[in-house]
Design an enzyme around this catalytic site. Structure first.
Site, short mmCIF file in Angstrom:
data_model
loop_
_atom_site.label_atom_id
_atom_site.label_comp_id
_atom_site.label_asym_id
_atom_site.label_seq_id
_atom_site.Cartn_x
_atom_site.Cartn_y
_atom_site.Cartn_z
N SER A 25 -22.12 20.90 56.43
CA SER A 25 -20.78 20.37 56.13
C SER A 25 -19.70 20.96 57.03
O SER A 25 -18.53 20.63 56.87
CB SER A 25 -20.44 20.61 54.65
OG SER A 25 -20.64 21.97 54.32
N ASN B 269 -20.98 28.74 45.31
CA ASN B 269 -20.51 27.75 44.33
C ASN B 269 -19.11 28.09 43.81
O ASN B 269 -18.27 27.19 43.68
CB ASN B 269 -21.50 27.65 43.16
CG ASN B 269 -22.87 27.17 43.63
OD1 ASN B 269 -23.01 26.73 44.77
ND2 ASN B 269 -23.88 27.26 42.77
N THR C 88 11.40 -13.06 40.79
CA THR C 88 10.22 -12.93 39.94
C THR C 88 9.33 -14.10 40.35
O THR C 88 9.85 -15.17 40.71
CB THR C 88 10.55 -13.02 38.43
OG1 THR C 88 11.12 -14.30 38.17
CG2 THR C 88 11.53 -11.94 37.99
N HIS C 89 8.05 -13.90 40.34
CA HIS C 89 7.09 -14.93 40.82
C HIS C 89 7.40 -15.33 42.26
O HIS C 89 7.09 -16.45 42.66
CB HIS C 89 7.12 -16.18 39.93
CG HIS C 89 7.05 -15.88 38.47
ND1 HIS C 89 5.86 -15.78 37.79
CD2 HIS C 89 8.03 -15.62 37.56
CE1 HIS C 89 6.10 -15.49 36.50
NE2 HIS C 89 7.40 -15.38 36.36
N SER D 248 3.10 -9.00 70.55
CA SER D 248 1.84 -9.72 70.66
C SER D 248 1.44 -9.77 72.12
O SER D 248 2.30 -9.87 73.00
CB SER D 248 2.01 -11.13 70.09
OG SER D 248 1.10 -12.01 70.70
N LYS E 251 7.11 -12.48 69.64
CA LYS E 251 6.76 -11.82 68.39
C LYS E 251 7.12 -10.35 68.33
O LYS E 251 7.06 -9.63 69.30
CB LYS E 251 5.26 -11.98 68.10
CG LYS E 251 4.86 -13.43 67.98
CD LYS E 251 4.28 -13.82 66.65
CE LYS E 251 3.38 -12.81 66.06
NZ LYS E 251 2.46 -13.34 65.10
N ASN F 158 5.95 -7.69 65.47
CA ASN F 158 5.16 -7.63 64.24
C ASN F 158 5.41 -6.35 63.44
O ASN F 158 5.55 -5.27 64.01
CB ASN F 158 3.67 -7.71 64.59
CG ASN F 158 3.32 -9.01 65.29
OD1 ASN F 158 3.92 -10.05 65.00
ND2 ASN F 158 2.40 -8.95 66.24
N GLU G 136 2.36 -3.18 57.66
CA GLU G 136 1.04 -3.77 57.38
C GLU G 136 -0.02 -2.67 57.26
O GLU G 136 -0.93 -2.76 56.43
CB GLU G 136 0.65 -4.75 58.49
CG GLU G 136 1.50 -6.01 58.45
CD GLU G 136 1.28 -6.89 59.68
OE1 GLU G 136 1.02 -8.08 59.49
OE2 GLU G 136 1.38 -6.39 60.81
N TYR H 176 -23.47 23.24 39.51
CA TYR H 176 -23.27 22.74 40.86
C TYR H 176 -24.46 21.88 41.30
O TYR H 176 -25.61 22.17 41.01
CB TYR H 176 -23.10 23.92 41.85
CG TYR H 176 -22.94 23.44 43.29
CD1 TYR H 176 -21.71 23.04 43.77
CD2 TYR H 176 -24.05 23.35 44.14
CE1 TYR H 176 -21.56 22.56 45.07
CE2 TYR H 176 -23.91 22.88 45.44
CZ TYR H 176 -22.67 22.48 45.90
OH TYR H 176 -22.53 22.01 47.18
N GLN I 202 -20.66 18.27 47.46
CA GLN I 202 -20.19 18.46 48.84
C GLN I 202 -19.47 17.20 49.36
O GLN I 202 -18.67 17.25 50.27
CB GLN I 202 -21.38 18.81 49.74
CG GLN I 202 -21.03 19.02 51.20
CD GLN I 202 -22.19 19.66 51.96
OE1 GLN I 202 -22.45 20.85 51.80
NE2 GLN I 202 -22.88 18.90 52.76
N LYS J 256 -15.30 16.42 49.81
CA LYS J 256 -14.32 16.84 50.82
C LYS J 256 -13.80 15.75 51.73
O LYS J 256 -12.59 15.59 51.90
CB LYS J 256 -14.90 17.99 51.65
CG LYS J 256 -15.05 19.22 50.79
CD LYS J 256 -15.78 20.31 51.47
CE LYS J 256 -16.30 21.27 50.43
NZ LYS J 256 -17.33 20.65 49.53
#
Ligand code: ARG
Length: 457
Positions: A22, A110, A155-156, A277, A283, A285, A290, A317, A322, A325
Protein backbone atom coordinates in the site's frame (compact mmCIF):
# COMPACT_ATOMS: atom_id res chain seq x y z
CA UNK A 1 12.90 -7.58 4.11
CA UNK A 2 9.25 -7.81 5.16
CA UNK A 3 8.41 -7.09 8.81
CA UNK A 4 7.09 -10.60 9.31
CA UNK A 5 9.95 -12.58 7.68
CA UNK A 6 10.58 -15.11 10.47
CA UNK A 7 7.52 -17.25 9.85
CA UNK A 8 8.20 -17.54 6.11
CA UNK A 9 10.69 -19.53 4.07
CA UNK A 10 9.65 -18.28 0.62
CA UNK A 11 9.64 -14.71 -0.65
CA UNK A 12 6.35 -13.23 -1.77
CA UNK A 13 5.47 -13.60 -5.42
CA UNK A 14 6.19 -10.29 -7.14
CA UNK A 15 2.60 -10.14 -8.41
CA UNK A 16 1.22 -10.70 -4.90
CA UNK A 17 3.57 -8.09 -3.47
CA UNK A 18 2.41 -5.50 -6.00
CA UNK A 19 -1.19 -6.40 -5.22
CA UNK A 20 -0.73 -6.30 -1.45
CA UNK A 21 1.56 -3.32 -0.93
CA UNK A 22 0.00 0.00 0.00
CA UNK A 23 3.04 2.28 0.03
CA UNK A 24 2.12 3.81 -3.32
CA UNK A 25 -0.88 5.50 -1.67
CA UNK A 26 -0.33 5.34 2.09
CA UNK A 27 2.96 7.26 1.74
CA UNK A 28 0.66 10.21 2.36
CA UNK A 29 0.46 9.11 6.01
CA UNK A 30 4.21 9.52 6.60
CA UNK A 31 3.91 12.59 8.79
CA UNK A 32 1.19 11.03 10.94
CA UNK A 33 3.11 7.76 11.23
CA UNK A 34 6.21 9.58 12.42
CA UNK A 35 4.31 11.72 14.93
CA UNK A 36 2.48 8.66 16.22
CA UNK A 37 5.81 6.86 16.58
CA UNK A 38 7.26 9.70 18.63
CA UNK A 39 4.20 9.53 20.89
CA UNK A 40 4.57 5.78 21.23
CA UNK A 41 8.27 6.07 22.08
CA UNK A 42 7.37 8.31 25.02
CA UNK A 43 4.79 5.79 26.22
CA UNK A 44 7.46 3.07 26.08
CA UNK A 45 9.64 5.08 28.47
CA UNK A 46 6.81 5.15 31.01
CA UNK A 47 6.69 1.34 31.06
CA UNK A 48 10.46 0.86 31.17
CA UNK A 49 10.93 -0.53 27.62
CA UNK A 50 13.04 2.47 26.58
CA UNK A 51 15.34 4.66 28.67
CA UNK A 52 14.89 8.41 28.43
CA UNK A 53 18.12 8.61 26.50
CA UNK A 54 17.03 5.96 24.01
CA UNK A 55 13.73 7.73 23.53
CA UNK A 56 15.51 11.00 22.83
CA UNK A 57 17.70 9.31 20.27
CA UNK A 58 14.65 7.81 18.55
CA UNK A 59 12.77 11.10 18.66
CA UNK A 60 15.68 12.93 17.11
CA UNK A 61 16.00 10.40 14.30
CA UNK A 62 12.23 10.47 13.68
CA UNK A 63 12.32 14.27 13.51
CA UNK A 64 15.15 14.09 10.98
CA UNK A 65 13.07 11.68 8.95
CA UNK A 66 10.13 14.09 9.15
CA UNK A 67 12.26 16.86 7.68
CA UNK A 68 13.34 14.54 4.86
CA UNK A 69 9.73 13.61 4.20
CA UNK A 70 8.66 17.26 4.11
CA UNK A 71 11.38 18.15 1.65
CA UNK A 72 10.43 15.32 -0.71
CA UNK A 73 7.21 13.45 0.16
CA UNK A 74 7.17 11.54 -3.14
CA UNK A 75 10.73 10.32 -2.52
CA UNK A 76 9.16 7.60 -0.35
CA UNK A 77 7.72 6.02 -3.50
CA UNK A 78 11.19 4.92 -4.63
CA UNK A 79 11.29 2.37 -1.80
CA UNK A 80 9.84 -1.14 -2.01
CA UNK A 81 8.57 -1.25 1.60
CA UNK A 82 5.16 -2.87 2.01
CA UNK A 83 3.50 0.15 3.55
CA UNK A 84 4.26 3.45 5.25
CA UNK A 85 4.55 1.80 8.67
CA UNK A 86 7.28 -0.59 7.53
CA UNK A 87 8.95 2.26 5.64
CA UNK A 88 9.20 4.48 8.73
CA UNK A 89 10.48 1.59 10.83
CA UNK A 90 13.14 0.58 8.29
CA UNK A 91 14.33 4.18 7.83
CA UNK A 92 14.56 4.52 11.59
CA UNK A 93 16.66 1.37 11.82
CA UNK A 94 18.91 2.77 9.05
CA UNK A 95 19.48 5.82 11.22
CA UNK A 96 19.86 4.40 14.75
CA UNK A 97 20.52 0.70 14.19
CA UNK A 98 19.15 -1.93 16.59
CA UNK A 99 17.55 0.64 18.87
CA UNK A 100 15.05 1.30 16.09
CA UNK A 101 13.87 -2.29 16.39
CA UNK A 102 12.56 -1.62 19.91
CA UNK A 103 9.98 0.93 18.79
CA UNK A 104 7.34 -1.56 17.72
CA UNK A 105 7.18 -3.18 21.18
CA UNK A 106 3.54 -3.49 22.27
CA UNK A 107 2.27 -1.83 19.11
CA UNK A 108 0.64 -3.36 16.04
CA UNK A 109 0.22 -1.99 12.56
CA UNK A 110 -3.48 -2.36 13.28
CA UNK A 111 -3.62 0.31 15.97
CA UNK A 112 -0.91 2.21 14.11
CA UNK A 113 -2.86 2.51 10.86
CA UNK A 114 -6.05 3.32 12.78
CA UNK A 115 -4.15 6.15 14.46
CA UNK A 116 -2.47 7.45 11.31
CA UNK A 117 -5.62 7.68 9.24
CA UNK A 118 -7.49 9.37 12.11
CA UNK A 119 -4.75 11.95 12.53
CA UNK A 120 -4.77 12.54 8.78
CA UNK A 121 -8.56 12.95 8.76
CA UNK A 122 -8.43 15.39 11.67
CA UNK A 123 -5.92 17.56 9.84
CA UNK A 124 -7.98 17.42 6.66
CA UNK A 125 -11.13 18.52 8.50
CA UNK A 126 -9.39 21.74 9.52
CA UNK A 127 -8.24 22.40 5.95
CA UNK A 128 -11.67 21.64 4.52
CA UNK A 129 -13.38 23.88 7.04
CA UNK A 130 -11.05 26.65 5.96
CA UNK A 131 -11.95 26.16 2.29
CA UNK A 132 -15.68 26.01 3.04
CA UNK A 133 -15.44 29.27 5.00
CA UNK A 134 -13.59 30.93 2.12
CA UNK A 135 -16.32 29.93 -0.32
CA UNK A 136 -19.00 31.19 2.06
CA UNK A 137 -17.20 34.53 2.30
CA UNK A 138 -17.05 34.74 -1.49
CA UNK A 139 -20.77 34.04 -1.72
CA UNK A 140 -21.59 36.70 0.88
CA UNK A 141 -19.34 39.16 -0.92
CA UNK A 142 -21.10 38.41 -4.22
CA UNK A 143 -24.46 38.76 -2.48
CA UNK A 144 -23.48 42.15 -1.12
CA UNK A 145 -22.96 43.42 -4.66
CA UNK A 146 -26.03 41.85 -6.25
CA UNK A 147 -28.81 42.89 -3.88
CA UNK A 148 -30.36 45.01 -6.64
CA UNK A 149 -30.16 42.22 -9.26
CA UNK A 150 -33.77 41.04 -9.49
CA UNK A 151 -34.19 37.76 -11.32
CA UNK A 152 -36.80 35.05 -11.65
CA UNK A 153 -36.81 32.38 -8.99
CA UNK A 154 -37.79 28.98 -10.32
CA UNK A 155 -39.68 25.89 -9.31
CA UNK A 156 -39.84 23.02 -11.82
CA UNK A 157 -37.47 25.27 -13.82
CA UNK A 158 -40.52 27.45 -14.51
CA UNK A 159 -40.39 31.11 -13.55
CA UNK A 160 -42.14 31.21 -10.18
CA UNK A 161 -41.60 34.40 -8.19
CA UNK A 162 -39.02 37.18 -8.38
CA UNK A 163 -35.94 36.88 -6.18
CA UNK A 164 -32.58 38.63 -6.14
CA UNK A 165 -29.23 37.20 -7.12
CA UNK A 166 -28.12 38.02 -3.58
CA UNK A 167 -30.85 35.80 -2.12
CA UNK A 168 -29.69 32.97 -4.38
CA UNK A 169 -26.09 33.38 -3.14
CA UNK A 170 -27.21 33.31 0.47
CA UNK A 171 -29.04 30.00 -0.07
CA UNK A 172 -25.67 28.38 -0.81
CA UNK A 173 -24.13 30.03 2.26
CA UNK A 174 -26.69 28.11 4.31
CA UNK A 175 -25.95 24.75 2.66
CA UNK A 176 -22.24 25.25 3.25
CA UNK A 177 -22.91 26.21 6.86
CA UNK A 178 -24.46 22.80 7.41
CA UNK A 179 -21.51 21.14 5.64
CA UNK A 180 -19.17 23.05 7.93
CA UNK A 181 -21.03 21.94 11.03
CA UNK A 182 -21.11 18.33 9.81
CA UNK A 183 -17.31 18.49 9.62
CA UNK A 184 -17.22 19.81 13.18
CA UNK A 185 -19.51 17.00 14.38
CA UNK A 186 -17.40 14.36 12.67
CA UNK A 187 -14.25 15.89 14.16
CA UNK A 188 -15.61 15.68 17.70
CA UNK A 189 -16.41 11.99 17.28
CA UNK A 190 -13.09 11.08 15.64
CA UNK A 191 -11.13 12.76 18.41
CA UNK A 192 -10.51 9.48 20.28
CA UNK A 193 -7.04 7.95 20.08
CA UNK A 194 -6.85 4.24 19.15
CA UNK A 195 -3.10 3.80 19.76
CA UNK A 196 -2.38 1.33 22.56
CA UNK A 197 -5.07 -1.09 21.37
CA UNK A 198 -2.45 -3.48 20.04
CA UNK A 199 -3.41 -5.89 17.28
CA UNK A 200 -6.95 -6.26 18.66
CA UNK A 201 -6.95 -7.25 22.34
CA UNK A 202 -5.09 -4.28 23.80
CA UNK A 203 -1.39 -3.76 24.50
CA UNK A 204 0.36 -5.92 27.07
CA UNK A 205 2.27 -2.90 28.42
CA UNK A 206 0.56 -0.88 31.12
CA UNK A 207 0.83 2.45 29.36
CA UNK A 208 -1.35 5.42 30.30
CA UNK A 209 -3.47 5.63 27.13
CA UNK A 210 -5.16 8.87 28.21
CA UNK A 211 -1.75 10.50 28.51
CA UNK A 212 -0.76 9.08 25.13
CA UNK A 213 -3.99 10.42 23.60
CA UNK A 214 -3.23 13.87 24.95
CA UNK A 215 0.35 13.77 23.70
CA UNK A 216 -1.00 13.02 20.22
CA UNK A 217 -3.53 15.85 20.29
CA UNK A 218 -6.68 13.78 20.93
CA UNK A 219 -9.33 14.59 23.55
CA UNK A 220 -9.44 11.07 24.92
CA UNK A 221 -8.44 7.42 24.35
CA UNK A 222 -10.85 4.96 22.72
CA UNK A 223 -12.66 2.64 25.12
CA UNK A 224 -12.53 -0.76 23.44
CA UNK A 225 -9.50 -2.26 21.70
CA UNK A 226 -11.49 -4.49 19.32
CA UNK A 227 -13.54 -1.55 18.15
CA UNK A 228 -10.49 0.71 17.97
CA UNK A 229 -8.73 -1.32 15.29
CA UNK A 230 -11.94 -2.08 13.36
CA UNK A 231 -13.55 1.33 13.39
CA UNK A 232 -13.57 3.33 10.16
CA UNK A 233 -16.69 5.35 11.02
CA UNK A 234 -14.73 8.59 10.75
CA UNK A 235 -13.90 7.78 7.15
CA UNK A 236 -17.52 7.03 6.32
CA UNK A 237 -18.66 10.20 8.09
CA UNK A 238 -16.21 12.36 6.18
CA UNK A 239 -17.12 10.68 2.90
CA UNK A 240 -20.78 11.25 3.63
CA UNK A 241 -20.14 14.90 4.50
CA UNK A 242 -18.13 15.24 1.30
CA UNK A 243 -20.80 13.52 -0.80
CA UNK A 244 -23.58 15.74 0.53
CA UNK A 245 -21.50 18.86 0.10
CA UNK A 246 -20.75 17.77 -3.48
CA UNK A 247 -24.51 17.52 -4.01
CA UNK A 248 -24.71 21.17 -2.91
CA UNK A 249 -21.80 22.20 -5.10
CA UNK A 250 -23.20 20.39 -8.11
CA UNK A 251 -26.50 22.26 -7.71
CA UNK A 252 -24.53 25.49 -7.52
CA UNK A 253 -22.65 24.47 -10.66
CA UNK A 254 -25.84 23.51 -12.48
CA UNK A 255 -27.54 26.82 -11.59
CA UNK A 256 -24.47 28.63 -12.90
CA UNK A 257 -24.45 26.62 -16.11
CA UNK A 258 -28.11 27.52 -16.71
CA UNK A 259 -27.57 31.19 -15.79
CA UNK A 260 -24.58 31.30 -18.14
CA UNK A 261 -26.39 29.68 -21.08
CA UNK A 262 -27.26 31.68 -24.17
CA UNK A 263 -30.93 31.22 -23.31
CA UNK A 264 -30.67 32.79 -19.84
CA UNK A 265 -27.66 35.04 -20.26
CA UNK A 266 -28.02 36.06 -16.61
CA UNK A 267 -24.33 35.82 -15.81
CA UNK A 268 -21.10 35.84 -17.70
CA UNK A 269 -18.37 33.60 -16.35
CA UNK A 270 -14.82 34.84 -16.44
CA UNK A 271 -12.38 33.73 -19.14
CA UNK A 272 -10.28 32.41 -16.26
CA UNK A 273 -12.70 29.55 -15.56
CA UNK A 274 -14.08 28.77 -19.01
CA UNK A 275 -12.63 27.17 -22.10
CA UNK A 276 -13.12 27.42 -25.82
CA UNK A 277 -14.05 24.91 -28.46
CA UNK A 278 -11.47 23.54 -30.85
CA UNK A 279 -13.98 23.83 -33.69
CA UNK A 280 -16.61 26.45 -32.88
CA UNK A 281 -14.88 29.80 -32.40
CA UNK A 282 -17.84 31.52 -30.73
CA UNK A 283 -17.99 29.14 -27.79
CA UNK A 284 -17.06 29.77 -24.19
CA UNK A 285 -17.82 26.68 -22.19
CA UNK A 286 -18.48 26.55 -18.42
CA UNK A 287 -16.00 23.69 -17.87
CA UNK A 288 -15.19 24.58 -14.26
CA UNK A 289 -18.86 24.24 -13.32
CA UNK A 290 -19.37 21.14 -15.42
CA UNK A 291 -16.42 19.46 -13.73
CA UNK A 292 -17.73 20.34 -10.28
CA UNK A 293 -21.05 18.79 -11.30
CA UNK A 294 -19.30 15.76 -12.77
CA UNK A 295 -16.94 15.14 -9.87
CA UNK A 296 -19.88 14.87 -7.49
CA UNK A 297 -20.42 11.38 -8.92
CA UNK A 298 -17.03 10.07 -7.98
CA UNK A 299 -17.18 11.41 -4.42
CA UNK A 300 -20.59 9.81 -3.93
CA UNK A 301 -19.14 6.62 -5.38
CA UNK A 302 -16.34 6.67 -2.82
CA UNK A 303 -18.91 6.77 -0.01
CA UNK A 304 -20.79 3.81 -1.42
CA UNK A 305 -17.55 1.94 -2.03
CA UNK A 306 -16.41 2.36 1.57
CA UNK A 307 -19.75 1.28 3.01
CA UNK A 308 -19.66 -1.82 0.80
CA UNK A 309 -16.13 -2.64 1.92
CA UNK A 310 -17.05 -2.44 5.60
CA UNK A 311 -20.38 -4.21 5.32
CA UNK A 312 -20.23 -7.68 6.84
CA UNK A 313 -16.53 -7.53 7.84
CA UNK A 314 -15.92 -9.71 10.89
CA UNK A 315 -14.10 -8.12 13.82
CA UNK A 316 -11.36 -7.09 14.10
CA UNK A 317 -8.85 -5.93 11.47
CA UNK A 318 -9.09 -7.39 7.96
CA UNK A 319 -6.93 -6.47 5.00
CA UNK A 320 -10.08 -5.27 3.23
CA UNK A 321 -9.72 -2.18 5.37
CA UNK A 322 -6.60 -1.14 3.50
CA UNK A 323 -9.10 -0.17 0.78
CA UNK A 324 -10.20 2.78 2.93
CA UNK A 325 -7.34 4.99 1.86
CA UNK A 326 -7.53 5.61 -1.88
CA UNK A 327 -11.23 6.45 -1.61
CA UNK A 328 -10.91 8.93 1.23
CA UNK A 329 -7.76 10.53 -0.21
CA UNK A 330 -9.33 11.02 -3.61
CA UNK A 331 -12.74 12.10 -2.30
CA UNK A 332 -11.40 14.72 0.09
CA UNK A 333 -8.89 16.03 -2.49
CA UNK A 334 -11.70 16.27 -5.02
CA UNK A 335 -14.12 17.93 -2.63
CA UNK A 336 -11.56 20.51 -1.57
CA UNK A 337 -10.63 21.24 -5.20
CA UNK A 338 -14.29 21.76 -6.04
CA UNK A 339 -14.91 24.08 -3.08
CA UNK A 340 -11.88 26.14 -4.09
CA UNK A 341 -12.94 26.12 -7.75
CA UNK A 342 -16.46 27.30 -6.89
CA UNK A 343 -14.87 30.27 -5.10
CA UNK A 344 -12.78 31.02 -8.18
CA UNK A 345 -15.88 30.87 -10.40
CA UNK A 346 -17.57 33.48 -8.20
CA UNK A 347 -14.54 35.72 -8.23
CA UNK A 348 -14.90 36.69 -11.88
CA UNK A 349 -18.65 36.50 -12.33
CA UNK A 350 -20.61 39.32 -14.04
CA UNK A 351 -24.34 39.51 -13.39
CA UNK A 352 -26.27 40.95 -16.33
CA UNK A 353 -28.72 43.01 -14.29
CA UNK A 354 -30.83 44.30 -17.22
CA UNK A 355 -31.26 40.80 -18.50
CA UNK A 356 -32.22 39.26 -15.13
CA UNK A 357 -34.76 42.05 -14.57
CA UNK A 358 -36.23 41.57 -18.04
CA UNK A 359 -36.62 37.84 -17.36
CA UNK A 360 -38.18 38.52 -13.95
CA UNK A 361 -40.76 40.78 -15.60
CA UNK A 362 -41.75 38.00 -17.96
CA UNK A 363 -43.32 34.70 -17.11
CA UNK A 364 -46.11 36.11 -14.93
CA UNK A 365 -44.03 35.73 -11.80
CA UNK A 366 -46.18 38.41 -10.14
CA UNK A 367 -49.35 36.32 -10.47
CA UNK A 368 -49.28 35.42 -6.76
CA UNK A 369 -49.28 39.15 -6.03
CA UNK A 370 -52.50 39.63 -7.96
CA UNK A 371 -54.09 36.73 -6.07
CA UNK A 372 -53.04 38.28 -2.74
CA UNK A 373 -54.43 41.63 -3.94
CA UNK A 374 -57.85 40.05 -4.55
CA UNK A 375 -57.66 38.37 -1.13
CA UNK A 376 -57.04 41.78 0.45
CA UNK A 377 -60.21 42.99 -1.27
CA UNK A 378 -62.25 40.19 0.30
CA UNK A 379 -62.05 37.40 -2.34
CA UNK A 380 -61.35 33.95 -0.77
CA UNK A 381 -57.90 32.70 -1.84
CA UNK A 382 -59.17 29.63 -3.73
CA UNK A 383 -61.46 31.84 -5.84
CA UNK A 384 -58.76 34.45 -6.37
CA UNK A 385 -56.30 31.74 -7.49
CA UNK A 386 -58.83 30.67 -10.13
CA UNK A 387 -59.56 34.25 -11.24
CA UNK A 388 -55.86 34.98 -11.65
CA UNK A 389 -55.39 31.75 -13.61
CA UNK A 390 -58.04 32.93 -16.09
CA UNK A 391 -56.51 36.39 -16.21
CA UNK A 392 -53.09 34.91 -17.02
CA UNK A 393 -54.57 32.84 -19.87
CA UNK A 394 -56.12 36.03 -21.25
CA UNK A 395 -52.86 38.00 -20.86
CA UNK A 396 -50.88 35.28 -22.65
CA UNK A 397 -53.32 35.45 -25.58
CA UNK A 398 -52.89 39.23 -25.70
CA UNK A 399 -49.07 38.88 -25.49
CA UNK A 400 -49.14 41.21 -22.51
CA UNK A 401 -47.69 41.16 -18.99
CA UNK A 402 -50.26 41.37 -16.16
CA UNK A 403 -49.26 44.93 -15.37
CA UNK A 404 -49.90 45.86 -19.02
CA UNK A 405 -53.62 45.01 -18.80
CA UNK A 406 -56.07 47.87 -18.33
CA UNK A 407 -58.36 48.05 -15.31
CA UNK A 408 -61.26 47.29 -17.69
CA UNK A 409 -59.52 44.14 -18.85
CA UNK A 410 -58.95 43.06 -15.20
CA UNK A 411 -62.57 43.74 -14.43
CA UNK A 412 -63.67 41.09 -16.94
CA UNK A 413 -62.40 38.59 -14.35
CA UNK A 414 -63.03 40.41 -11.07
CA UNK A 415 -64.79 43.68 -10.49
CA UNK A 416 -62.83 44.44 -7.31
CA UNK A 417 -59.72 45.41 -9.31
CA UNK A 418 -58.94 49.16 -9.29
CA UNK A 419 -56.03 51.48 -10.23
CA UNK A 420 -54.15 50.47 -7.05
CA UNK A 421 -53.43 47.05 -8.58
CA UNK A 422 -50.43 48.36 -10.56
CA UNK A 423 -48.38 49.25 -7.49
CA UNK A 424 -48.63 45.72 -6.13
CA UNK A 425 -47.70 44.15 -9.45
CA UNK A 426 -44.28 45.84 -9.55
CA UNK A 427 -41.17 43.75 -9.00
CA UNK A 428 -40.24 45.93 -6.04
CA UNK A 429 -43.54 45.22 -4.36
CA UNK A 430 -43.19 41.47 -4.99
CA UNK A 431 -39.83 41.53 -3.22
CA UNK A 432 -40.76 43.94 -0.42
CA UNK A 433 -43.79 41.93 0.62
CA UNK A 434 -41.74 38.85 1.42
CA UNK A 435 -40.44 40.35 4.64
CA UNK A 436 -40.93 37.50 7.10
CA UNK A 437 -37.69 35.95 8.34
CA UNK A 438 -35.81 34.18 5.53
CA UNK A 439 -37.75 35.96 2.77
CA UNK A 440 -36.42 37.79 -0.26
CA UNK A 441 -37.37 41.31 0.87
CA UNK A 442 -34.30 43.50 0.32
CA UNK A 443 -34.36 44.46 4.00
CA UNK A 444 -34.25 40.83 5.13
CA UNK A 445 -31.54 39.95 2.61
CA UNK A 446 -29.42 42.89 3.79
CA UNK A 447 -29.83 41.65 7.36
CA UNK A 448 -28.90 38.11 6.35
CA UNK A 449 -25.77 39.39 4.63
CA UNK A 450 -24.77 41.51 7.63
CA UNK A 451 -25.36 38.59 9.99
CA UNK A 452 -23.36 36.17 7.83
CA UNK A 453 -20.50 38.64 7.46
CA UNK A 454 -20.24 38.91 11.19
CA UNK A 455 -20.43 35.16 11.71
CA UNK A 456 -17.81 34.42 9.04
CA UNK A 457 -15.41 37.22 9.98
N1 ARG B 1 -1.27 -1.34 5.12
C1 ARG B 1 -2.21 -1.79 6.10
C2 ARG B 1 -3.52 -1.02 5.97
O1 ARG B 1 -3.50 0.01 5.37
C3 ARG B 1 -1.64 -1.58 7.47
C4 ARG B 1 -2.15 -2.53 8.48
C5 ARG B 1 -1.60 -3.86 8.25
N2 ARG B 1 -2.00 -4.79 9.25
C6 ARG B 1 -1.98 -6.11 9.03
N3 ARG B 1 -2.38 -6.87 9.99
N4 ARG B 1 -1.59 -6.58 7.89
O2 ARG B 1 -4.54 -1.41 6.44
Amino acid sequence: MALWGGRFTQAADKRFKDFNDSLRFDYRLAEQDIEGSIGWSKALVSVGVLTTQEQQQLEQALNELLIEVHSNPQGILQDDAEDIHSWVESKLIDKVGSLGKKLHTGRSRNDQVALDIKMWCKQRVIELQHSVRQLQRKLVHTAEHTQHAVMPGYTHLQRAQPITFAHWCMAYVEMLERDYSRLADAYARMNACPLGSGALAGTAYAIDREQLAQDLGFSFATRNSLDSVSDRDHIVELLSTAALSMAHLSRFAEDMIIFNSGESNFVELSDRVTSGSSLMPQKKNPDACELIRGKAGRVMGALTGMLMTLKGLPLAYNKDMQEDKEGIFDALDTWQDCVDMAALVLEGIQVNVERTREAALKGYSNATELADYLVAKGVPFRDSHHIVGETVVYAIKQHKALEALSVEEFKQFSDVVEEDVYAILSLQSCLDKRCAKGGVSPLRVAEAIAEAKQRLA
